[in-house]
Design an enzyme around this catalytic site. Structure first.
Site, mmCIF file in Angstrom:
data_model
loop_
_atom_site.group_PDB
_atom_site.id
_atom_site.type_symbol
_atom_site.label_atom_id
_atom_site.label_comp_id
_atom_site.label_asym_id
_atom_site.label_seq_id
_atom_site.Cartn_x
_atom_site.Cartn_y
_atom_site.Cartn_z
ATOM 1 N N GLY A 1 0.800 -1.215 0.000
ATOM 2 C CA GLY A 1 0.000 0.000 0.000
ATOM 3 C C GLY A 1 0.833 1.265 0.000
ATOM 4 O O GLY A 1 2.035 1.242 -0.229
ATOM 5 N N TYR A 2 0.144 2.393 0.266
ATOM 6 C CA TYR A 2 0.734 3.737 0.141
ATOM 7 C C TYR A 2 1.323 3.864 -1.256
ATOM 8 O O TYR A 2 2.505 4.113 -1.451
ATOM 9 C CB TYR A 2 1.769 4.002 1.240
ATOM 10 C CG TYR A 2 1.790 5.466 1.636
ATOM 11 C CD1 TYR A 2 0.726 6.008 2.363
ATOM 12 C CD2 TYR A 2 2.818 6.315 1.263
ATOM 13 C CE1 TYR A 2 0.706 7.351 2.695
ATOM 14 C CE2 TYR A 2 2.803 7.658 1.589
ATOM 15 C CZ TYR A 2 1.747 8.170 2.304
ATOM 16 O OH TYR A 2 1.726 9.510 2.630
ATOM 17 N N LEU A 3 0.431 3.677 -2.219
ATOM 18 C CA LEU A 3 0.838 3.432 -3.602
ATOM 19 C C LEU A 3 1.415 4.661 -4.283
ATOM 20 O O LEU A 3 1.029 5.793 -4.001
ATOM 21 C CB LEU A 3 -0.367 2.925 -4.395
ATOM 22 C CG LEU A 3 -1.026 1.660 -3.838
ATOM 23 C CD1 LEU A 3 -2.190 1.244 -4.732
ATOM 24 C CD2 LEU A 3 -0.030 0.519 -3.698
ATOM 25 N N HIS B 1 4.134 1.181 -8.132
ATOM 26 C CA HIS B 1 3.091 0.163 -7.949
ATOM 27 C C HIS B 1 2.105 0.190 -9.136
ATOM 28 O O HIS B 1 1.707 -0.855 -9.645
ATOM 29 C CB HIS B 1 2.278 0.443 -6.692
ATOM 30 C CG HIS B 1 3.050 0.431 -5.408
ATOM 31 N ND1 HIS B 1 3.235 1.564 -4.647
ATOM 32 C CD2 HIS B 1 3.661 -0.570 -4.731
ATOM 33 C CE1 HIS B 1 3.915 1.265 -3.564
ATOM 34 N NE2 HIS B 1 4.207 -0.030 -3.587
ATOM 35 N N LYS C 1 13.031 -2.554 -8.608
ATOM 36 C CA LYS C 1 13.472 -1.724 -7.472
ATOM 37 C C LYS C 1 13.959 -2.605 -6.320
ATOM 38 O O LYS C 1 14.934 -2.307 -5.653
ATOM 39 C CB LYS C 1 12.296 -0.846 -7.035
ATOM 40 C CG LYS C 1 12.331 -0.289 -5.637
ATOM 41 C CD LYS C 1 13.295 0.863 -5.529
ATOM 42 C CE LYS C 1 13.201 1.635 -4.224
ATOM 43 N NZ LYS C 1 12.885 0.895 -3.035
ATOM 44 N N MET D 1 11.094 5.752 -6.719
ATOM 45 C CA MET D 1 9.867 5.914 -5.929
ATOM 46 C C MET D 1 9.787 4.820 -4.884
ATOM 47 O O MET D 1 10.141 3.671 -5.136
ATOM 48 C CB MET D 1 8.648 5.869 -6.837
ATOM 49 C CG MET D 1 8.549 7.106 -7.674
ATOM 50 S SD MET D 1 6.954 7.196 -8.486
ATOM 51 C CE MET D 1 7.197 8.704 -9.408
#
Ligand code: AMP
Length: 278
Positions: free
Chosen positions: A28-30, A34, A147, A182
């Site tokens: 999450g916390y896209l 993502h 990543k 990112m």
């Protein structure tokens, strides 16, 4: 888009899918990284399932599990905009009920060094949750980011060794305009740490520049990267590595494809990044 918060709901949604399924596991916390995975799954497979689960077993006791950033409502909006069919958001209690005692662990050289050495137990947590997600969602394909290059290699090895019959697809790292990879953890960075964070990318660019100029000594490349990193006072270097992409063993001379990777602390935040040469 459907949101499944229990195993039973997820299994029911899966049973209704007639066609190929792509899985995008996330915590999450896209961000765009993502979403690039979800977008690719959307073009590859008939159904896209994304999971959002901050997996407690892949965090060390002194790591950031409790304060890991979370914003499920925003995540759901972003995933819906990418055409995701189902988002699986299970509870930690359902994924790890009392008495849970079975672990999936990849052995050998892939889990000896780099992130494995810096974060004991991390990959055991990753492979256990990914194996569970694979079992619950039974996708044809699963999408991971380069990543986390070591994670990608470890998950591929697990899928192959356990004959899971799932194609593990690795996709390129999505970066900010100034090169910073990112990451949900970038949210932790102060203004000055965020600016200093570009030093990872600058050191990787230096490695690539040397390689493209004909340098094949891994030690020369590691030294040059350390020199770039040393110019940034906020950066505390954990490791700089030039390793064989297949075994992740440190190289002396670069003959085949090499994974150049590093881990750097900026204050309380740990950043990782990598590029592949050759
Ligand atoms: P995480 O939520 O950090 O566990 O990441 C979920 C998936 O997104 C993993 O497969 C990551 O490798 C991938 N990912 C994270 N950051 C990036 C990025 N900047 N570019 C591409 N993929 C990423």
């Amino acid at each position: 888009m459907h949101v499944a918060t229990t195993l039973a709901e997820m299994r029911q949604r899966r049973a209704a899918m007639k066609g190929s399924v792509g899985l995008v596991p996330t915590m999450g916390y896209l961000h765009e990284g993502h979403l690039s995975l979800a977008r690719r799954a959307r073009t590859d497979t008939d159904y896209v399932v994304a999971s959002i689960f901050v997996n407690p077993t892949q965090f060390g006791p002194k790591e950031d599990y409790q304060r890991y950033p979370r914003d499920p409502e925003r995540d759901l909006r972003l995933l819906e905009a990418e055409g995701t069919d189902v988002v699986f958001m299970p509870s930690a209690e359902e994924m790890y009920p009392a008495g849970f005692d079975t672990w999936v662990e990849v052995g050998g050289s892939l889990t000896e060094r780099l992130e494995a050495a810096a974060r004991p137990g991390h990959f055991r947590g990753v492979t256990t949750i990914v194996a569970k997600l694979f079992e619950i969602v039974r996708p044809q394909r699963a999408y991971f980011g380069q990543k986390d290059a070591q994670q990608l290699a470890v998950v591929r090895k697990m899928a192959a060794d356990l004959n899971m019959g799932i194609e593990v697809v690795g996709l390129p790292t999505v970066r900010e305009p100034d090169g910073l990879a990112m990451s949900s953890r970038n949210a932790y960075l102060s203004h000055s740490e965020r600016q200093a964070g570009t030093v990872l990318w600058r050191s990787l660019c230096r490695a690539r520049e040397l390689f493209e100029g004909g340098e094949r000594s891994a030690e020369a490349i590691r030294r040059a990267m350390h020199a770039v990193l040393a110019q940034e006072p906020l950066a505390q270097v954990e490791y700089v590595s030039v390793a064989d992409t297949a075994t992740l063993q440190e190289l002396e001379a670069i003959a085949g494809p090499a994974l150049v990777s590093l881990a750097v602390r900026m204050g309380r935040t740990r950043l990782i990044d990598n590029v592949t040469l050759g």
